[in-house]
Motif scaffolding. Sequence first.
Motif, short mmCIF file in Angstrom:
data_model
loop_
_atom_site.label_atom_id
_atom_site.label_comp_id
_atom_site.label_asym_id
_atom_site.label_seq_id
_atom_site.Cartn_x
_atom_site.Cartn_y
_atom_site.Cartn_z
N GLY A 83 0.80 -1.20 0.00
CA GLY A 83 0.00 0.00 0.00
C GLY A 83 0.84 1.26 0.00
N LYS A 84 2.16 1.10 -0.02
CA LYS A 84 3.05 2.26 -0.07
C LYS A 84 2.97 2.87 -1.47
CE LYS A 84 4.76 1.47 4.02
NZ LYS A 84 4.35 2.22 5.15
N PRO A 85 3.20 4.17 -1.58
CA PRO A 85 3.05 4.83 -2.87
C PRO A 85 4.00 4.30 -3.95
CG PRO A 85 3.71 6.41 -1.18
CD PRO A 85 3.55 5.08 -0.52
N VAL A 86 5.24 4.00 -3.57
CA VAL A 86 6.21 3.55 -4.56
C VAL A 86 6.87 2.26 -4.08
CG1 VAL A 86 8.29 4.15 -5.86
CG2 VAL A 86 6.65 5.93 -5.25
N PRO A 87 6.55 1.13 -4.69
CA PRO A 87 7.19 -0.12 -4.27
C PRO A 87 8.69 -0.05 -4.53
CG PRO A 87 5.32 -0.56 -5.71
CD PRO A 87 5.57 0.92 -5.74
N SER A 88 9.46 -0.63 -3.62
CA SER A 88 10.91 -0.67 -3.80
C SER A 88 11.43 -2.02 -3.35
CB SER A 88 11.58 0.44 -2.98
OG SER A 88 11.48 0.14 -1.59
N ARG A 89 12.66 -2.31 -3.77
CA ARG A 89 13.30 -3.56 -3.39
C ARG A 89 13.39 -3.67 -1.88
NH1 ARG A 89 17.82 -5.61 -1.59
NH2 ARG A 89 18.90 -7.31 -2.62
N GLU A 90 13.76 -2.57 -1.21
CA GLU A 90 13.94 -2.58 0.24
C GLU A 90 12.62 -2.82 0.97
OE1 GLU A 90 17.13 -0.83 -1.89
OE2 GLU A 90 15.07 -0.11 -1.81
N LEU A 91 11.56 -2.14 0.54
CA LEU A 91 10.24 -2.35 1.16
C LEU A 91 9.77 -3.79 0.98
CD1 LEU A 91 8.16 0.84 0.26
CD2 LEU A 91 8.81 0.06 2.54
N LEU A 92 10.00 -4.32 -0.23
CA LEU A 92 9.56 -5.69 -0.51
C LEU A 92 10.32 -6.68 0.36
CD1 LEU A 92 7.76 -7.58 -2.09
CD2 LEU A 92 9.48 -7.63 -3.88
N GLN A 93 11.64 -6.53 0.47
CA GLN A 93 12.42 -7.45 1.29
C GLN A 93 11.97 -7.38 2.75
OE1 GLN A 93 15.14 -9.83 0.21
NE2 GLN A 93 14.01 -10.50 2.00
N ALA A 94 11.69 -6.19 3.23
CA ALA A 94 11.21 -6.03 4.60
C ALA A 94 9.85 -6.71 4.78
CB ALA A 94 11.12 -4.55 4.97
N ALA A 95 8.99 -6.59 3.80
CA ALA A 95 7.65 -7.18 3.88
C ALA A 95 7.69 -8.70 3.80
CB ALA A 95 6.76 -6.63 2.77
N LEU A 96 8.64 -9.24 3.05
CA LEU A 96 8.72 -10.69 2.87
C LEU A 96 9.49 -11.39 3.98
CD1 LEU A 96 9.45 -10.76 -0.96
CD2 LEU A 96 7.32 -11.40 0.17
N GLY A 97 10.32 -10.66 4.69
CA GLY A 97 11.12 -11.28 5.73
C GLY A 97 12.12 -12.26 5.13
N SER A 98 12.32 -13.37 5.80
CA SER A 98 13.34 -14.33 5.35
C SER A 98 12.78 -15.42 4.43
CB SER A 98 14.00 -14.98 6.55
OG SER A 98 13.02 -15.68 7.30
N GLN A 99 11.46 -15.42 4.17
CA GLN A 99 10.89 -16.51 3.36
C GLN A 99 11.29 -16.41 1.88
OE1 GLN A 99 6.64 -16.63 2.93
NE2 GLN A 99 6.42 -14.42 2.93
N ILE A 100 11.54 -15.19 1.41
CA ILE A 100 11.91 -14.99 0.01
C ILE A 100 13.01 -13.94 -0.03
CG2 ILE A 100 11.09 -14.24 -2.26
CD1 ILE A 100 8.25 -15.01 -1.35
N GLU A 101 14.02 -14.14 -0.87
CA GLU A 101 15.12 -13.19 -0.99
C GLU A 101 14.96 -12.37 -2.27
OE1 GLU A 101 18.48 -15.77 -1.05
OE2 GLU A 101 17.97 -16.65 0.89
N VAL A 102 15.21 -11.07 -2.17
CA VAL A 102 15.16 -10.17 -3.32
C VAL A 102 16.60 -9.90 -3.75
CG1 VAL A 102 14.36 -7.97 -4.23
CG2 VAL A 102 13.04 -9.11 -2.43
N HIS A 103 16.91 -10.16 -5.03
CA HIS A 103 18.26 -9.94 -5.57
C HIS A 103 18.19 -8.96 -6.73
CE1 HIS A 103 20.05 -13.24 -3.31
NE2 HIS A 103 18.99 -13.96 -3.64
#
Length: 190
Positions: A83-103
């Motif tokens: 729901g954040k205005p601009v999705p980013s790699r950092e926001l996504l990694q924080a939202a996913l936790g350790s279950q999925i890695e963003v590279h």
Amino acid sequence: MSPDEQLAEAQGRQWRANPAFAARLDGVAEWLRANATSPLVDVLGWPRDGEWTDGQLFAVGQLLAHLRAGDLLLAEVKLAAAGKPVPSRELLQAALGSQIEVHTAIDDTMFLHFPWGLTADVRKLWAPVPATRSLATPSTIPLLLGSVPASAVLGKLRASTAVARWPVGQRTLSVLLTHPGGQVLHVRYP
């Protein structure tokens, strides 16, 4: 214009030249008008300038045809930081936790790595969906953040058989994947 956009535009022009296929493009345009506020349209992609060309209509039409046929599935992962205005790699990694890695690759392309596979709800749109929440996915799939054209989504699916999407303002990470896993998407005719 990207190679995916160029290919979609060429295919869209071919379809527009054929009366039977042109009617299909018109049907996709009508569907888009009727569903303009649907989150599904955000997942499938919007044209860069907001204008639906025949190529972008072709790309959305292909994605819809595959979803309706059941050879493309849509899985959704709820995100706490969504729901954040601009999705980013950092926001996504924080939202996913350790279950999925963003590279991020050298060319700034982003990928998701699923060390233990993807566990997510499969959204039933038109076709029957598997009765499982654990889906066979490639261990690494491309990630498209924000607003992207439908031709980019279709291009990634053709190249990788799966793509993750986090459109602006959405509260879920959407994963489109071919079914059965690894199947190559071919052109679907009306």
